[in-house]
Design an enzyme around this catalytic site. Structure first.
Site, PDB file in Angstrom:
ATOM      1  N   GLU A 105      21.613  36.937  37.048  1.00  0.00           N
ATOM      2  CA  GLU A 105      20.742  37.990  37.561  1.00  0.00           C
ATOM      3  C   GLU A 105      19.405  37.413  38.017  1.00  0.00           C
ATOM      4  O   GLU A 105      18.967  37.633  39.140  1.00  0.00           O
ATOM      5  CB  GLU A 105      20.512  39.034  36.456  1.00  0.00           C
ATOM      6  CG  GLU A 105      19.605  40.172  36.858  1.00  0.00           C
ATOM      7  CD  GLU A 105      19.478  41.233  35.778  1.00  0.00           C
ATOM      8  OE1 GLU A 105      19.558  40.883  34.580  1.00  0.00           O
ATOM      9  OE2 GLU A 105      19.301  42.426  36.129  1.00  0.00           O
ATOM     10  N   SER A 123      19.363  47.647  27.110  1.00  0.00           N
ATOM     11  CA  SER A 123      18.197  48.269  26.474  1.00  0.00           C
ATOM     12  C   SER A 123      18.584  49.445  25.565  1.00  0.00           C
ATOM     13  O   SER A 123      19.508  50.203  25.864  1.00  0.00           O
ATOM     14  CB  SER A 123      17.225  48.781  27.538  1.00  0.00           C
ATOM     15  OG  SER A 123      16.833  47.752  28.401  1.00  0.00           O
TER      16      SER A 123
HETATM   17  C1  LIG Z   1      13.792  49.519  37.572  1.00  0.00           C
HETATM   18  C2  LIG Z   1      14.321  49.199  36.222  1.00  0.00           C
HETATM   19  C3  LIG Z   1      15.700  49.056  36.039  1.00  0.00           C
HETATM   20  C4  LIG Z   1      16.199  48.787  34.752  1.00  0.00           C
HETATM   21  N1  LIG Z   1      17.574  48.741  34.599  1.00  0.00           N
HETATM   22  C5  LIG Z   1      18.074  48.493  33.367  1.00  0.00           C
HETATM   23  C6  LIG Z   1      19.503  48.474  33.172  1.00  0.00           C
HETATM   24  O1  LIG Z   1      20.276  48.688  34.104  1.00  0.00           O
HETATM   25  N2  LIG Z   1      19.981  48.236  31.929  1.00  0.00           N
HETATM   26  C7  LIG Z   1      19.160  48.017  30.862  1.00  0.00           C
HETATM   27  O2  LIG Z   1      19.664  47.780  29.770  1.00  0.00           O
HETATM   28  N3  LIG Z   1      17.796  48.055  30.995  1.00  0.00           N
HETATM   29  C8  LIG Z   1      17.249  48.302  32.222  1.00  0.00           C
HETATM   30  N4  LIG Z   1      15.872  48.352  32.390  1.00  0.00           N
HETATM   31  C9  LIG Z   1      15.023  48.244  31.215  1.00  0.00           C
HETATM   32  C10 LIG Z   1      14.294  46.904  31.145  1.00  0.00           C
HETATM   33  O3  LIG Z   1      15.188  45.874  30.811  1.00  0.00           O
HETATM   34  C11 LIG Z   1      13.175  47.048  30.101  1.00  0.00           C
HETATM   35  O4  LIG Z   1      12.260  48.002  30.587  1.00  0.00           O
HETATM   36  C12 LIG Z   1      12.457  45.731  29.858  1.00  0.00           C
HETATM   37  O5  LIG Z   1      13.314  44.798  29.242  1.00  0.00           O
HETATM   38  C13 LIG Z   1      11.218  45.938  28.961  1.00  0.00           C
HETATM   39  O6  LIG Z   1      11.548  46.615  27.813  1.00  0.00           O
HETATM   40  P1  LIG Z   1      10.712  47.924  27.383  1.00  0.00           P
HETATM   41  O7  LIG Z   1      10.648  48.841  28.545  1.00  0.00           O
HETATM   42  O8  LIG Z   1      11.280  48.427  26.097  1.00  0.00           O
HETATM   43  O9  LIG Z   1       9.226  47.390  27.150  1.00  0.00           O
HETATM   44  P2  LIG Z   1       8.671  46.660  25.878  1.00  0.00           P
HETATM   45  O10 LIG Z   1       9.655  45.654  25.383  1.00  0.00           O
HETATM   46  O11 LIG Z   1       8.200  47.691  24.900  1.00  0.00           O
HETATM   47  O12 LIG Z   1       7.426  45.875  26.455  1.00  0.00           O
HETATM   48  C14 LIG Z   1       6.168  46.524  26.737  1.00  0.00           C
HETATM   49  C15 LIG Z   1       5.195  45.464  27.260  1.00  0.00           C
HETATM   50  O13 LIG Z   1       4.959  44.465  26.231  1.00  0.00           O
HETATM   51  C16 LIG Z   1       5.242  43.174  26.734  1.00  0.00           C
HETATM   52  N5  LIG Z   1       5.851  42.355  25.678  1.00  0.00           N
HETATM   53  C17 LIG Z   1       6.819  42.741  24.809  1.00  0.00           C
HETATM   54  N6  LIG Z   1       7.156  41.721  23.992  1.00  0.00           N
HETATM   55  C18 LIG Z   1       6.373  40.660  24.364  1.00  0.00           C
HETATM   56  C19 LIG Z   1       6.261  39.310  23.903  1.00  0.00           C
HETATM   57  N7  LIG Z   1       7.015  38.841  22.901  1.00  0.00           N
HETATM   58  N8  LIG Z   1       5.376  38.491  24.535  1.00  0.00           N
HETATM   59  C20 LIG Z   1       4.605  38.954  25.572  1.00  0.00           C
HETATM   60  N9  LIG Z   1       4.669  40.239  26.040  1.00  0.00           N
HETATM   61  C21 LIG Z   1       5.547  41.060  25.441  1.00  0.00           C
HETATM   62  C22 LIG Z   1       6.250  43.397  27.866  1.00  0.00           C
HETATM   63  O14 LIG Z   1       6.246  42.322  28.778  1.00  0.00           O
HETATM   64  C23 LIG Z   1       5.740  44.692  28.452  1.00  0.00           C
HETATM   65  O15 LIG Z   1       4.688  44.433  29.355  1.00  0.00           O
HETATM   66  C24 LIG Z   1      15.330  48.623  33.642  1.00  0.00           C
HETATM   67  C25 LIG Z   1      13.948  48.757  33.838  1.00  0.00           C
HETATM   68  C26 LIG Z   1      13.437  49.043  35.093  1.00  0.00           C
HETATM   69  C27 LIG Z   1      11.946  49.182  35.242  1.00  0.00           C
END
Ligand SMILES: Cc1cc2nc3c(=O)[nH]c(=O)nc-3n(C[C@H](O)[C@H](O)[C@H](O)COP(=O)(O)OP(=O)(O)OC[C@H]3O[C@@H](n4cnc5c(N)ncnc54)[C@H](O)[C@@H]3O)c2cc1C
Length: 386
Positions: free
Chosen positions: A243, A128
């Site tokens: 994973e 991320s």
């Molecule tokens: C407990 C925890 C541990 C984590 N650990 C790691 C880690 O170790 N390494 C790492 O790299 N990341 C990590 N993450 C980050 C995680 O991978 C991201 O939070 C996740 O991929 C969502 O990205 P974002 O937070 O930017 O949300 P966004 O991408 O901004 O999404 C926001 C909302 O919009 C929805 N959305 C977005 N695009 C679409 C679409 N095309 N269609 C439908 N819905 C959509 C999403 O489902 C979500 O509900 C972790 C997150 C958590 C909560």
């Protein structure tokens, strides 16, 4: 599928059980999202390793014991049954390890796997970025080639365990003119290298479960690239498959929660509405169903299959089940459900609240469940892109 265990598997189970009974700490370790707890978990990992139980399915030369995946499931069942500590190096042993087994060079395997198995080196996962979450192909952090090094510049975020980890694996843009999932490479970066700044992110509870990682022209050897240059997306998808599809959440974790939920129901049944009884039964059945489905996956893998897009179904199932089990427990606990573990009136209830708060993140991490549903729609059902 043969659903009975062989005498050798039963003997292995007994060996795991005896070792765990002798070694699992009587009191829970402090959270691994604190410096003290992280160190305590790393010490326990060293004990597991010395006992030969760090990663049972890995070859002996890499710190495993050459068991198969069914024996790994047996170990996991015993591990959760014993109430053993959560695995602080889960990013390493469950995600990067299997990836290196498949895509790593012999030198990379020899260099990284043994220290991963012993948790001398604990790993963070760096997908991320501030502008690339669900849309991981939007990764901007660059790794510019300079002789036999990459020079990395940019920022990763939400790296679990990143605040205390030693290394990070992630995707970096090695072709500056590329777009989307092209031109990315899978690179292993030491977090103590010059030019790397790790900034812990405090959670609501004050613990630092995550970190932001800043790369300011940090130099990493090209030898740390896993797979071909510019083809890192395929490697990362394999990591995500391990994973979501098998390793990160073995069924024993949910069977154990289901068992605790049934116990709680037995204690509190008098005050519980009838619909809750049905929900508790449903949770228990779903935990068993997930177990059977995982045996099926493992049987397929042992027969030579690979994990594919069906990993997304798996991830939705376990994350939603975990949440439902914790919601049912909080409803059973009634008014006391909101008390923290340290509250005098709540010695037994706090873990359910903690578990609930973490379960809330299940539909987000490892790729959100909305994204998994998109994968299912497009890759399993063949529906047009939304
Ligand atoms: C407990 C925890 C541990 C984590 N650990 C790691 C880690 O170790 N390494 C790492 O790299 N990341 C990590 N993450 C980050 C995680 O991978 C991201 O939070 C996740 O991929 C969502 O990205 P974002 O937070 O930017 O949300 P966004 O991408 O901004 O999404 C926001 C909302 O919009 C929805 N959305 C977005 N695009 C679409 C679409 N095309 N269609 C439908 N819905 C959509 C999403 O489902 C979500 O509900 C972790 C997150 C958590 C909560």
């Amino acid at each position: 599928m043969d659903l009975s265990w062989t005498p050798a598997q039963e003997a292995f189970r007994a060996e795991c059980r005896a070792w765990l009974e002798a070694h699992v700490p009587a009191e829970p370790l402090p959270s691994f999202d604190t410096a003290e707890g992280f160190a305590a978990h790393r010490r326990f990992e060293a004990e597991l390793h010395a006992g030969g139980f760090a990663m049972v399915p890995w070859p002996v030369e890499y710190g495993g014991r050459g068991a198969d995946l069914l024996e790994w499931l047996i170990f996991e069942e015993e591990y959760y049954r014993a109430g053993a500590p959560r695995r602080v190096n889960q990013n390493g042993i469950f995600l990067l390890g299997p990836t290196l087994m498949e895509y790593g060079t012999p030198e990379q395997k020899a260099r990284f796997l043994p220290k991963m198995a012993s948790s001398e080196e604990v790993w963070a996962q760096g997908w991320s970025e501030p502008g690339a979450g669900s849309d991981m192909a939007a990764i901007q952090t660059t790794a510019r080639r300079d002789g036999d090094h990459y020079v990395i510049r940019g920022q990763k975020t939400w790296a679990s365990r990143g605040a205390f980890a030693d290394w990070l694996f992630g995707l970096f843009r090695t072709d500056p003119d590329s777009e989307r999932h092209h031109g990315l490479s899978f690179v292993l970066a030491p977090l103590d290298a010059p030019g790397v700044t790790v900034r812990p992110i405090a959670q609501l509870d004050g613990e630092t479960g995550f970190a932001e990682v800043f790369f300011d022209d940090a130099r990493v050897p090209v030898a740390n690239r896993v797979g071909e240059e510019g083809r890192g997306w395929a490697v990362a998808m394999a990591t995500a498959g391990f994973e979501r599809g098998l390793m990160l959440r073995s069924p024993a974790r949910f069977q154990e929660t289901a068992r605790r939920l049934v116990d709680l129901y037995r204690q509190r049944a008098g005050a519980a509405p009838p619909t809750l009884r049905e929900e508790v039964v449903r949770c228990w059945m779903d935990a068993e169903a997930y177990t059977l489905e995982t045996y099926r996956t493992v049987s397929r893998l042992l027969a030579g299959a690979r994990i594919g897009a069906e990993a997304s179904l798996n991830k939705i199932f376990w994350s939603e089940l975990d949440l439902r089990m914790h919601e049912a427990a909080l409803r059973l606990l009634g008014e006391g459900a909101g008390l923290l573990a340290e509250a005098p009136a709540a010695p037994d209830t706090g873990p359910w609240l903690d578990g609930f708060l973490f379960a809330l993140s299940g539909p987000i991490y490892a790729g959100t469940n909305e994204i998994q549903r998109n994968v299912i729609a497009e890759r399993l059902l063949g529906l047009p892109r939304g």
